[in-house]
Design an enzyme around this catalytic site. Sequence first.
Site, PDB file in Angstrom:
ATOM      1  N   GLY A  31       0.819  -1.208   0.000  1.00  0.00           N
ATOM      2  CA  GLY A  31       0.000   0.000   0.000  1.00  0.00           C
ATOM      3  C   GLY A  31       0.845   1.246   0.000  1.00  0.00           C
ATOM      4  O   GLY A  31       2.027   1.225   0.294  1.00  0.00           O
ATOM      5  N   THR A  32       0.203   2.334  -0.351  1.00  0.00           N
ATOM      6  CA  THR A  32       0.848   3.636  -0.402  1.00  0.00           C
ATOM      7  C   THR A  32       0.374   4.468   0.758  1.00  0.00           C
ATOM      8  O   THR A  32      -0.786   4.404   1.152  1.00  0.00           O
ATOM      9  CB  THR A  32       0.479   4.349  -1.728  1.00  0.00           C
ATOM     10  N   THR A  33       1.277   5.258   1.298  1.00  0.00           N
ATOM     11  CA  THR A  33       0.924   6.186   2.354  1.00  0.00           C
ATOM     12  C   THR A  33       0.938   7.588   1.770  1.00  0.00           C
ATOM     13  O   THR A  33       1.974   8.061   1.295  1.00  0.00           O
ATOM     14  CB  THR A  33       1.922   6.107   3.519  1.00  0.00           C
TER      15      THR A  33
END
Length: 142
Positions: A31-33
């Site tokens: 996932g991306t933050t």
Amino acid sequence: MASGTLSAPAPPFVMGVPSAACSRADEVGTGTTILAVSYKGGVVLAADTRTSAGAYVVNRASRKISKVHDKIYVCRSGSAADTQALTQFVKYYLNIHSLELGELPSVNTAATLFQSFHYDYKDMLMSGLIVAGGGGKRGGQI
């Protein structure tokens, strides 16, 4: 195996990564933050820089914050192709809108364009976006 010799079983692997590292219950592995914070003087945008494909890190220095107009930016997560295409469409329409009005577009206008494109193609896109900017009549906005 000869008697008297001890051998630890080989750890199971998932795509080259030990499965124990992939299966911790308290850890999110992908996932991306992205985040945006507004304050009295404007807006701060932040994003991680890793792009992954499954368990592999494909690029350690990708740019996930894109300029949409002079003082409007978008944080992108999800499919890079989808978010880059959406950003290009919105940039195009904001430039035309800005020329027609003779002034800078608002953050709300940019967010509405992103929302409209995203809704129209919701079954085909995989993306999450944060639109933010400042300098207009309302100051910093997310």
